[in-house]
Design an enzyme around this catalytic site. Sequence first.
Site, short mmCIF file in Angstrom:
data_model
loop_
_atom_site.label_atom_id
_atom_site.label_comp_id
_atom_site.label_asym_id
_atom_site.label_seq_id
_atom_site.Cartn_x
_atom_site.Cartn_y
_atom_site.Cartn_z
N GLU A 12 -19.01 -12.21 -70.07
CA GLU A 12 -18.46 -11.27 -69.09
C GLU A 12 -17.76 -10.10 -69.74
OE1 GLU A 12 -18.79 -14.44 -68.56
OE2 GLU A 12 -19.84 -14.45 -66.66
N HIS B 67 -14.23 -19.98 -58.31
CA HIS B 67 -15.47 -19.42 -57.76
C HIS B 67 -15.31 -19.15 -56.27
CE1 HIS B 67 -17.12 -21.36 -61.38
NE2 HIS B 67 -18.24 -20.74 -61.20
C1 TPP Z 1 -17.79 -17.28 -67.18
C2 TPP Z 1 -18.91 -17.75 -66.31
N1 TPP Z 1 -20.01 -17.01 -66.16
C3 TPP Z 1 -21.01 -17.41 -65.37
C4 TPP Z 1 -20.93 -18.60 -64.69
C5 TPP Z 1 -22.05 -19.03 -63.73
N2 TPP Z 1 -22.87 -20.09 -64.38
C6 TPP Z 1 -22.61 -21.39 -64.16
S1 TPP Z 1 -23.60 -22.40 -65.03
C7 TPP Z 1 -24.41 -21.09 -65.72
C8 TPP Z 1 -25.50 -21.31 -66.74
C9 TPP Z 1 -25.00 -22.12 -67.90
O1 TPP Z 1 -25.94 -22.24 -68.90
P1 TPP Z 1 -25.68 -23.25 -70.09
O2 TPP Z 1 -24.32 -22.99 -70.66
O3 TPP Z 1 -26.81 -23.16 -71.01
O4 TPP Z 1 -25.58 -24.66 -69.40
P2 TPP Z 1 -26.73 -25.42 -68.60
O5 TPP Z 1 -26.62 -25.04 -67.17
O6 TPP Z 1 -28.03 -25.04 -69.20
O7 TPP Z 1 -26.41 -26.86 -68.79
C10 TPP Z 1 -23.91 -19.89 -65.24
C11 TPP Z 1 -24.38 -18.55 -65.64
C12 TPP Z 1 -19.74 -19.35 -64.84
N3 TPP Z 1 -19.54 -20.51 -64.18
N4 TPP Z 1 -18.77 -18.92 -65.66
#
Ligand code: TPP
Lengths: 323, 323, 318, 318
Positions: B60, B128
């Site tokens: 971010e 959120h």
């Molecule tokens: C700071 C932040 N940015 C965006 C999100 C929204 N978000 C939640 S899970 C996710 C994807 C996460 O990817 P990864 O870390 O690879 O974990 P995975 O879901 O693949 O287990 C996103 C973008 C969030 N919760 N917090």
Amino acid sequence: MREITYSKALNEALDEALAEDEDVIVYGCDVGRWGGIFNITTGLQAKYGADRVFDSPISENVLVGAGVGAAVGGLRPVVELQFADFLLTAGDEIFFKAGMWRFMHGGAFTVPLVVRLPSGATGAGPEHSTCPEAYVMHSPGLLCCVPSTPADAKGLLKLAIRSDNPVMFFEHRRLYQTRGPIDDAAAVAPFGKAAVRREGRHATIVAWQVMLNRALKAAETLAAEGLDVEVIDPRTLAPFDFETILASVKKTGACLVVEEGYRRLGVGAEIGARLFEEALPYLDRPFRRLAIPDVPIGSAPALVNRILPSEDEIVAAVREMTR
Amino acid sequence: MREITYSKALNEALDEALAEDEDVIVYGCDVGRWGGIFNITTGLQAKYGADRVFDSPISENVLVGAGVGAAVGGLRPVVELQFADFLLTAGDEIFFKAGMWRFMHGGAFTVPLVVRLPSGATGAGPEHSTCPEAYVMHSPGLLCCVPSTPADAKGLLKLAIRSDNPVMFFEHRRLYQTRGPIDDAAAVAPFGKAAVRREGRHATIVAWQVMLNRALKAAETLAAEGLDVEVIDPRTLAPFDFETILASVKKTGACLVVEEGYRRLGVGAEIGARLFEEALPYLDRPFRRLAIPDVPIGSAPALVNRILPSEDEIVAAVREMTR
Amino acid sequence: MRNDLLAEIFRKSLLTRVFEDRFVRLAMEGVVPPLLHPGAGQEVAQIAAIAALQDDDPVLYAHRGTGYMVARGVSLSAMLADCAGRAGGTNNGKGGIMHVVDTARGIFGESGTLGGGFVISVGMGMAAKRKRPGQVVIHFFGDGGSNRGTFHEALNWAAVQKLPCVYVCENNGWAVSVPVSESTAVENIADRAHGYGIPGVVVDGVDPDAVLDAVRVAAERARRGDGPSLIEIKAVRLRGHYATDPQDYRPDAAEAASKDPLEALRARIISSGLMSEAEVASLQAACEAEVEAAVVEMQAQPLLSAEAAFEDLLVQGA
Amino acid sequence: MRNDLLAEIFRKSLLTRVFEDRFVRLAMEGVVPPLLHPGAGQEVAQIAAIAALQDDDPVLYAHRGTGYMVARGVSLSAMLADCAGRAGGTNNGKGGIMHVVDTARGIFGESGTLGGGFVISVGMGMAAKRKRPGQVVIHFFGDGGSNRGTFHEALNWAAVQKLPCVYVCENNGWAVSVPVSESTAVENIADRAHGYGIPGVVVDGVDPDAVLDAVRVAAERARRGDGPSLIEIKAVRLRGHYATDPQDYRPDAAEAASKDPLEALRARIISSGLMSEAEVASLQAACEAEVEAAVVEMQAQPLLSAEAAFEDLLVQGA
Ligand SMILES: Cc1ncc(C[n+]2csc(CCOP(=O)(O)OP(=O)(O)O)c2C)c(N)n1
Ligand SMILES: Cc1ncc(C[n+]2csc(CCOP(=O)(O)OP(=O)(O)O)c2C)c(N)n1
Ligand SMILES: [Mg+2]
Ligand SMILES: [Mg+2]
């Protein structure tokens, strides 16, 4: 009674807290070997060791976030951010981690964290000048101290370190060298108790830190004109002692808030709105705020002085209000 | 007149902006291939290419910071943060870089940046769920849109993208599926013009987005009881059209602000304080605010509903105020 | 690894899978909100990693899956209650499935903002080092989350302080719809360890032995006072990002399905003679029964009072 | 490098040193606030780095020193005016010496919060790539600033997008009073490049040829569309953190003084016969005269109106 400076008072509070409770740790950029860029932690590393008083990388997110984790893990961290403005640089950690880690886990943890935030305009530019208390006061889960005197600086910092809640502790840099009496025997008033710094019946001024000093000087000028101003120092903004203000305004019928933060949605906005909610029948005079007029704080002294509320403006505002 | 959803309106605004000006770029987590987790950017990558509409890492700080840099470099970036709350996760970049990069360099740059911020409580937990507009409105240098209708969503987003100033654009997630008329020929009112959504003479309600809808429903209930409520939608919080509110309150003598942000130092605080400053002689009734009662927003729906201002509470507040 | 441990990892992985599948059905039925990010495909590695630690070593996790909690024996009905807004949960309606907590079992919660856990883990490592020598703090996170700045700040400072922290990246190749190659400038996230002077190793998430060993080595290093390690598990996300995600952005879904580590472990358990097919079937049935019992237990709990909205914020009188 | 370029780097380095020394004296006299972080010891490398670029390639700098500005020919009196709160400055009283800006000369400013420039540079690289192919964005920062999370987010995304950015760390071994070894878990900050799949090189800040070459290589790579590079200059901070810093935390001050790159360059220029001692002395005198003229020019400017406090925030009517 002893007289000490505000910065010495803070140093003593840290010293005593480190002595009293071995879970207390103190860290931040330059706080260890050097004793902090404002010399508030001078001598503490030598006395308590580098395991308890130590320097950190320039990494505000982990400074605050580790504070939350350390607090959850049973320590009582006291973190220095070099400038209060950096509270927004560590926004996630301050507002979500410190403010909500306990809440979002259903109260499973306590977060006895103190973040020390040197604030105030000293000509160091827009990102090193603000008094950003309003961001904290708007946010649930954080306590907020704004000591104005050496006695309060020491007393509130000791309370903050003992508190099981996260405390944002705003130290005003332009007060560091000011002196004041300190009564070592006196008990410190708890969080959420305002101090009436001067009694009066024609108008109420709410102000803290540098603005409190200006308000008190303005009150003297006004007293010479026959206007008795009551001056209230909230001491803590969260919890906030609205009752003391309410009682004062019911008596005086007029309220002026003087603050060093931005005006729009500042602390004064909350005070004004609450008075309007709870004291309408007593309000003889329109509310007044003096604050930074919603521009960032530049670096040239003339520009800074133009936007910081001055003693003269306070005097003029009270005169106008009570006319 | 056409009827479209709020989310379609946003999509159209982006589509038209991309078509009109090749300096416009759109990026954020999942906005490219997938069209965004809330499907606001659907189809745009296919139409304009991955050079102009693209996905980003979960970073971010650089999302917003690069937006400032890209704007300084002559592009018109539209950045999506997936949840409005993340505005604090990118605190330095939002408040200091977007808000002050121009200022601190003496006006050498313009920063035509739009940050899209889906807001609102949907049970996804304390980080959120919020409507954090107050943080923005407190901070100098940022414009702030809070569209409530599809027509405003489209019109204000297009204006925001054309603006040479940084705009924080709050889209309420619980409005995405709501429908409304849109007059493609009509000119959009500029920033800083409130809309009187319903006229009335017994009390003024200020509300936007989901709370506006609740206020309008409450107004119907109240109308059946003979209480005519004026309902004002500010449309933008910075700039803020205080004059329309002032004129309304001078007529009605009573003001209620309903908001989905935290109460303390919220938007309502500013409105209340300004009314108290500027309209005291006209204020017949104590000011009232309905807002999140200064606790974070948990995830269980019952808890969320307990703290979101409800239609019933609005009705009750107006009844009590006008009694 | 020892047979009994392998069997235990299998049992817990199976239980996790059954539990999460049931959760998704409950979500479809509207009993709980659909906020679970299914861990299917990652539970074997999660549970093997936890098996390398002491029972109360603190765990900070990310949003994907519940293997960590099942590994530590957190009550299934409590997790369901958290989501259903009922009494008997772990977080009193505040955090649903995202913020399950059980400090007695070393489950220390999750940051809703991705990457928020890195910085917390540093402080927990500081506390462990001073107050509970020998304790190791483990933090799980995704490939996507590893691009947050907090990763950098935390790993650097943990390494400087030689904190007893183990960082485990579950690289499942996706962050919602964004493939890791489009968001991340390096093939192995473990390579970032170089930048902090700490070990960085890659292990295959299909192989519980490799995961267990890697975490053991890292935990021993941490206990010796030599500081943190970074472990990258090459993982597979079998399901959508969230329970009902259609995943139409995903070309590799079929391929992923063929790589289910739980299936591989099931086959290994049977082919090695550790359990018979019938024993596995009855284990499956036992897991299902345990989950059903948890559902019943959860449903017997009263709904939370809405007044819980005002609880758990500040410690009163402190 | 070519002799004329070397002579030019020497001249600008000398001018920078003279200018900053004069600035410090002005600060002691109270004419300007003491907010300069002297760049003494780092100016040769700063100027050599800039010499590797096109004249208008955008520069984002950190707080230490004014070599970047002098290299680009920013008006000395304007910089003094910025600090003295007078008209004729570059930032209209808003940013003093911290936020000197001159877009015509590619000077794009500074973030007051350390590390804030990393993320800005990424966006400027995005704009350069799309609007001004061939342009390279350079960002200078300190060893201390490299521990901010923004470093990580920025370098990763710049590398993913193959942006034309060059990251130059001036590692002077100190962040105020904290030695790099106590804040940073790796000896060479350049090693962090591994984590982003980009080149990372270390060069000696005493050697302008090495700096010039390294930045040239990085700039060519950037122009080719191959993405960013990380260059670490091993630098020496000759003075205190700020102008009047007593530096009592510093055991290495004497050693540092013996390593002044400007002295080394002066010796080289003379011993190589590029300039005679007398020529160097008259160059020094010319620099002093130029600085004095700038002081006089600055002092002839009117003070800024305090109403400037309200200018330069939002673009009106937009
Ligand atoms: C700071 C932040 N940015 C965006 C999100 C929204 N978000 C939640 S899970 C996710 C994807 C996460 O990817 P990864 O870390 O690879 O974990 P995975 O879901 O693949 O287990 C996103 C973008 C969030 N919760 N917090
Ligand atoms: C985010 C942030 N944290 C702390 C500071 C205060 N500060 C200014 S300069 C400095 C030291 C910087 O060290 P380094 O990056 O190595 O640069 P150097 O001063 O050595 O050139 C610090 C801590 C700041 N300006 N911003
Ligand atoms: Mg992933
Ligand atoms: Mg340095």
